[in-house]
Design a protein around this motif. Structure first.
Motif, PDB file in Angstrom:
ATOM      1  N   ALA A   5       0.822  -1.216   0.000  1.00 48.60           N
ATOM      2  CA  ALA A   5       0.000   0.000   0.000  1.00 48.60           C
ATOM      3  C   ALA A   5       0.853   1.262   0.000  1.00 48.60           C
ATOM      4  O   ALA A   5       0.508   2.258  -0.644  1.00 48.60           O
ATOM      5  CB  ALA A   5      -0.938  -0.010   1.200  1.00 48.60           C
ATOM      6  N   THR A   6       1.992   1.222   0.680  1.00 48.24           N
ATOM      7  CA  THR A   6       2.848   2.415   0.757  1.00 48.24           C
ATOM      8  C   THR A   6       3.481   2.765  -0.585  1.00 48.24           C
ATOM      9  O   THR A   6       4.054   3.843  -0.729  1.00 48.24           O
ATOM     10  CB  THR A   6       3.970   2.223   1.796  1.00 48.24           C
ATOM     11  N   HIS A   7       3.407   1.854  -1.543  1.00 49.74           N
ATOM     12  CA  HIS A   7       3.965   2.126  -2.872  1.00 49.74           C
ATOM     13  C   HIS A   7       2.906   2.672  -3.826  1.00 49.74           C
ATOM     14  O   HIS A   7       3.165   2.803  -5.016  1.00 49.74           O
ATOM     15  CB  HIS A   7       4.584   0.852  -3.461  1.00 49.74           C
ATOM     16  N   LEU A   8       1.728   2.952  -3.285  1.00 49.59           N
ATOM     17  CA  LEU A   8       0.633   3.440  -4.134  1.00 49.59           C
ATOM     18  C   LEU A   8       0.061   4.743  -3.598  1.00 49.59           C
ATOM     19  O   LEU A   8      -0.093   4.923  -2.380  1.00 49.59           O
ATOM     20  CB  LEU A   8      -0.460   2.374  -4.228  1.00 49.59           C
ATOM     21  N   LYS A   9      -0.216   5.626  -4.522  1.00 49.39           N
ATOM     22  CA  LYS A   9      -0.820   6.916  -4.185  1.00 49.39           C
ATOM     23  C   LYS A   9      -2.072   7.057  -5.031  1.00 49.39           C
ATOM     24  O   LYS A   9      -2.093   6.654  -6.183  1.00 49.39           O
ATOM     25  CB  LYS A   9       0.189   8.024  -4.519  1.00 49.39           C
ATOM     26  N   LEU A  10      -3.119   7.646  -4.463  1.00 50.68           N
ATOM     27  CA  LEU A  10      -4.337   7.888  -5.241  1.00 50.68           C
ATOM     28  C   LEU A  10      -4.466   9.382  -5.515  1.00 50.68           C
ATOM     29  O   LEU A  10      -4.300  10.203  -4.609  1.00 50.68           O
ATOM     30  CB  LEU A  10      -5.571   7.381  -4.484  1.00 50.68           C
ATOM     31  N   GLU A  11      -4.736   9.723  -6.761  1.00 46.52           N
ATOM     32  CA  GLU A  11      -4.973  11.120  -7.145  1.00 46.52           C
ATOM     33  C   GLU A  11      -6.471  11.358  -7.225  1.00 46.52           C
ATOM     34  O   GLU A  11      -7.160  10.829  -8.094  1.00 46.52           O
ATOM     35  CB  GLU A  11      -4.303  11.433  -8.491  1.00 46.52           C
ATOM     36  N   LEU A  12      -6.967  12.161  -6.305  1.00 41.40           N
ATOM     37  CA  LEU A  12      -8.393  12.482  -6.245  1.00 41.40           C
ATOM     38  C   LEU A  12      -8.599  13.891  -6.796  1.00 41.40           C
ATOM     39  O   LEU A  12      -7.652  14.671  -6.876  1.00 41.40           O
ATOM     40  CB  LEU A  12      -8.879  12.405  -4.797  1.00 41.40           C
ATOM     41  N   THR A  13      -9.832  14.210  -7.151  1.00 39.51           N
ATOM     42  CA  THR A  13     -10.110  15.564  -7.645  1.00 39.51           C
ATOM     43  C   THR A  13     -11.076  16.270  -6.714  1.00 39.51           C
ATOM     44  O   THR A  13     -11.794  15.636  -5.937  1.00 39.51           O
ATOM     45  CB  THR A  13     -10.721  15.544  -9.064  1.00 39.51           C
ATOM     46  N   ASP A  45     -13.933   9.721   5.674  1.00 39.36           N
ATOM     47  CA  ASP A  45     -13.792   8.410   6.329  1.00 39.36           C
ATOM     48  C   ASP A  45     -13.059   7.424   5.419  1.00 39.36           C
ATOM     49  O   ASP A  45     -12.185   6.675   5.875  1.00 39.36           O
ATOM     50  CB  ASP A  45     -15.168   7.851   6.715  1.00 39.36           C
ATOM     51  N   LYS A  46     -13.423   7.430   4.149  1.00 40.75           N
ATOM     52  CA  LYS A  46     -12.739   6.537   3.198  1.00 40.75           C
ATOM     53  C   LYS A  46     -11.260   6.903   3.071  1.00 40.75           C
ATOM     54  O   LYS A  46     -10.388   6.033   3.054  1.00 40.75           O
ATOM     55  CB  LYS A  46     -13.406   6.609   1.825  1.00 40.75           C
ATOM     56  N   MET A  47     -11.007   8.194   2.979  1.00 41.28           N
ATOM     57  CA  MET A  47      -9.611   8.638   2.849  1.00 41.28           C
ATOM     58  C   MET A  47      -8.794   8.205   4.062  1.00 41.28           C
ATOM     59  O   MET A  47      -7.668   7.725   3.937  1.00 41.28           O
ATOM     60  CB  MET A  47      -9.567  10.164   2.680  1.00 41.28           C
ATOM     61  N   LEU A  48      -9.391   8.359   5.244  1.00 40.97           N
ATOM     62  CA  LEU A  48      -8.670   7.975   6.474  1.00 40.97           C
ATOM     63  C   LEU A  48      -8.370   6.484   6.502  1.00 40.97           C
ATOM     64  O   LEU A  48      -7.283   6.061   6.912  1.00 40.97           O
ATOM     65  CB  LEU A  48      -9.491   8.380   7.707  1.00 40.97           C
ATOM     66  N   GLU A  49      -9.338   5.702   6.032  1.00 46.75           N
ATOM     67  CA  GLU A  49      -9.112   4.256   6.043  1.00 46.75           C
ATOM     68  C   GLU A  49      -7.998   3.868   5.057  1.00 46.75           C
ATOM     69  O   GLU A  49      -7.157   3.020   5.359  1.00 46.75           O
ATOM     70  CB  GLU A  49     -10.407   3.501   5.725  1.00 46.75           C
ATOM     71  N   LEU A  50      -7.997   4.501   3.897  1.00 44.73           N
ATOM     72  CA  LEU A  50      -6.933   4.237   2.920  1.00 44.73           C
ATOM     73  C   LEU A  50      -5.573   4.598   3.507  1.00 44.73           C
ATOM     74  O   LEU A  50      -4.600   3.861   3.371  1.00 44.73           O
ATOM     75  CB  LEU A  50      -7.193   5.035   1.640  1.00 44.73           C
ATOM     76  N   LYS A  51      -5.530   5.731   4.198  1.00 43.34           N
ATOM     77  CA  LYS A  51      -4.263   6.175   4.794  1.00 43.34           C
ATOM     78  C   LYS A  51      -3.821   5.256   5.939  1.00 43.34           C
ATOM     79  O   LYS A  51      -2.633   4.998   6.099  1.00 43.34           O
ATOM     80  CB  LYS A  51      -4.377   7.617   5.277  1.00 43.34           C
ATOM     81  N   ARG A  52      -4.800   4.777   6.704  1.00 48.70           N
ATOM     82  CA  ARG A  52      -4.459   3.826   7.771  1.00 48.70           C
ATOM     83  C   ARG A  52      -3.748   2.597   7.220  1.00 48.70           C
ATOM     84  O   ARG A  52      -2.900   2.021   7.875  1.00 48.70           O
ATOM     85  CB  ARG A  52      -5.732   3.380   8.505  1.00 48.70           C
ATOM     86  N   HIS A  53      -4.102   2.225   6.007  1.00 48.70           N
ATOM     87  CA  HIS A  53      -3.470   1.064   5.382  1.00 48.70           C
ATOM     88  C   HIS A  53      -2.177   1.414   4.663  1.00 48.70           C
ATOM     89  O   HIS A  53      -1.549   0.537   4.082  1.00 48.70           O
ATOM     90  CB  HIS A  53      -4.450   0.372   4.434  1.00 48.70           C
ATOM     91  N   GLY A  54      -1.808   2.694   4.641  1.00 46.16           N
ATOM     92  CA  GLY A  54      -0.500   3.062   4.104  1.00 46.16           C
ATOM     93  C   GLY A  54      -0.504   3.741   2.747  1.00 46.16           C
ATOM     94  O   GLY A  54       0.544   4.152   2.256  1.00 46.16           O
ATOM     95  N   LEU A  55      -1.668   3.859   2.125  1.00 45.55           N
ATOM     96  CA  LEU A  55      -1.701   4.583   0.848  1.00 45.55           C
ATOM     97  C   LEU A  55      -1.521   6.074   1.110  1.00 45.55           C
ATOM     98  O   LEU A  55      -1.844   6.564   2.196  1.00 45.55           O
ATOM     99  CB  LEU A  55      -3.037   4.361   0.122  1.00 45.55           C
ATOM    100  N   THR A  56      -1.039   6.791   0.099  1.00 48.32           N
ATOM    101  CA  THR A  56      -0.982   8.244   0.209  1.00 48.32           C
ATOM    102  C   THR A  56      -1.967   8.855  -0.785  1.00 48.32           C
ATOM    103  O   THR A  56      -2.370   8.219  -1.753  1.00 48.32           O
ATOM    104  CB  THR A  56       0.452   8.777  -0.030  1.00 48.32           C
TER     105      THR A  56
END
Ligand code: C2E
Ligand code: MG
Ligand code: MG
Ligand code: MG
Length: 276
Positions: free
Chosen positions: A146-154, A167-178
Motif C-alpha cells: 500500500a505504501t507504494h501506491l498513491k491515489l490522485e483524487l479531484t 472516512d474513506k480517505m482515512l481508512e486508505l491512509k491507515r493502510h499506508g496509501l498516500t
C-alpha cells in the motif's frame, strides 16, 4: 426575419447536440467493447525533485482502438465517467498499477528507493460504498504494498457527502496509501474543506504553470498554492512543467517537485527502467 433566424439558430443547435450525442453513444459502445477486449494500456510519467531524482510516477490510461487509433484520455475518460464504465476501467487501471509496482519494487532491485505509483481515481469510483474494500483487496491479491501506491483524487470528488469521503480517505491512509489532490485550483472546493481533508499532496494544475512566466495572476496563484500546502503540511508538486524557465520559477517560489515533459513524457513501463 427574426423568427426565421430564431428557428435557424434552434435547428443548428439541435443538430450539433444530435451529432454530439451520436459521437458519445458511438464512443461509449466502443469503450465498453474495448474494456472487454483489453485495448487499454498504462503509460508512466516520472515525477522528479530538483536534483532530477525520481520521486514517483503517475499511471495514465491509454486506449488504442483498432478502428479509431489512439484515443485521448481527455476524450474517453469523461465518457467513461458519464456512462459508469469508469468503474470497471478504473479497477483495471489500479490492478495493473499494483502489478507494475510489484515488478518495480522487487527486493532484488538493488538499493533503489521504492517507486510510488500515483493512480487517478474518478469521483464516481470514490463514491462507491465498496471503493476502499476494492482497493485493499486488489493490493492484497497482487501482492503490492500500500505504501507504494498513491491515489490522485479531484476536488469534484470532495463536494458530495464530505464526511463519508473523509472516512474513506482515512481508512486508505491507515493502510499506508498516500493521497494527492489533482488539478488543484480548478475545482470548487473551499479552503475550509481543504483543511479537513486528510491529504498528503497538492498538485498544481498545469493551467497555472503553462503561462507562469507571462501571467502575473498565475504567479500569484502558484505562490498561494505553495504557501497553502506549506501551511497545511502538505507536499506540493507542479504539473505540466515543460521548460527550464518554468522549473526555475517554481523553484524560486518554493516548489521542489515536478512533473512534465521537461522531466519525461508518459511512456510504457518497459521504457522506464533506464531513467532512474
Ligand atoms: P491528469 O491526471 O492531470 O494527468 C496529467 C495530464 O497532463 C496527462 O494527460 C499528461 O500526459 C499531461 N501532461 C504531463 N506533462 C505534460 C506537459 O509537460 N505538458 C502538457 N501539455 N501536458 C502534460 P493525459 O494522459 O492525456 O490524461 C488526461 C487526464 O485524463 C488526466 O489528467 C486524468 O484526469 C485523466 N486520466 C488519465 N488516465 C486516467 C485513469 O486511469 N483514470 C482516471 N480516472 N482518469 C485518468
Ligand atoms: Mg492525475
Ligand atoms: Mg492533473
Ligand atoms: Mg490535469
Amino acid at each position: 426575419a427574426a423568427k426565421k433566424a430564431g428557428r435557424n439558430t434552434f435547428c443548428l443547435f439541435s443538430q450539433e447536440m444530435e451529432s454530439a450525442l451520436h459521437f458519445r453513444t458511438g464512443l461509449e459502445n466502443d469503450l465498453r467493447r474495448a474494456i472487454e477486449n483489453g485495448e487499454f494500456s498504462l503509460h508512466y510519467q516520472p515525477q522528479r525533485d530538483q536534483a532530477g531524482r525520481l520521486i514517483g510516477v503517475e499511471a495514465l490510461a491509454r486506449w488504442h482502438s483498432p478502428f479509431r487509433g489512439p484515443v485521448s484520455p481527455g476524450l474517453f475518460i469523461p465518457v467513461a465517467e458519464a456512462s459508469g464504465l469508469i468503474l470497471p476501467l478504473g479497477h483495471w487501471v489500479f490492478e495493473q498499477a499494483c502489478r507494475q509496482s510489484v515488478r518495480w519494487n522487487r527486493s532484488d532491485n538493488g538499493n533503489r528507493p521504492p517507486v510510488v505509483i500515483a493512480v487517478n481515481v474518478s469521483a464516481l469510483q470514490l463514491r462507491q460504498p465498496d471503493f476502499v474494500q476494492d482497493i485493499l483487496r486488489t493490493i492484497e491479491e497482487t501482492g503490492a504494498q500500500a505504501t507504494h501506491l498513491k491515489l490522485e483524487l479531484t476536488e469534484s470528488a470532495m463536494v458530495e457527502d464530505v464526511q463519508a469521503t473523509i472516512d474513506k480517505m482515512l481508512e486508505l491512509k491507515r493502510h499506508g496509501l498516500t493521497l494527492a489532490l489533482d488539478d488543484f485550483g480548478t475545482g470548487y472546493s473551499s479552503l475550509s474543506l481543504l483543511k479537513r481533508l486528510p491529504l498528503d499532496q497538492l498538485k498544481i494544475d498545469q493551467s497555472f504553470v503553462r503561462e507562469l512566466l507571462a501571467t502575473p495572476s498565475d504567479v500569484a496563484i502558484a505562490r498561494s498554492i505553495i504557501a497553502l500546502a506549506d501551511a497545511l503540511g502538505l507536499e506540493v508538486i507542479a504539473e505540466g512543467v515543460e521548460t527550464r524557465e518554468q522549473q526555475q520559477f517554481l523553484a524560486a517560489l518554493g516548489c521542489t517537485r515536478y512533473q512534465g515533459y521537461l522531466f519525461g513524457k508518459p511512456v510504457p513501463a518497459e521504457q522506464f527502467d533506464g531513467s532512474y
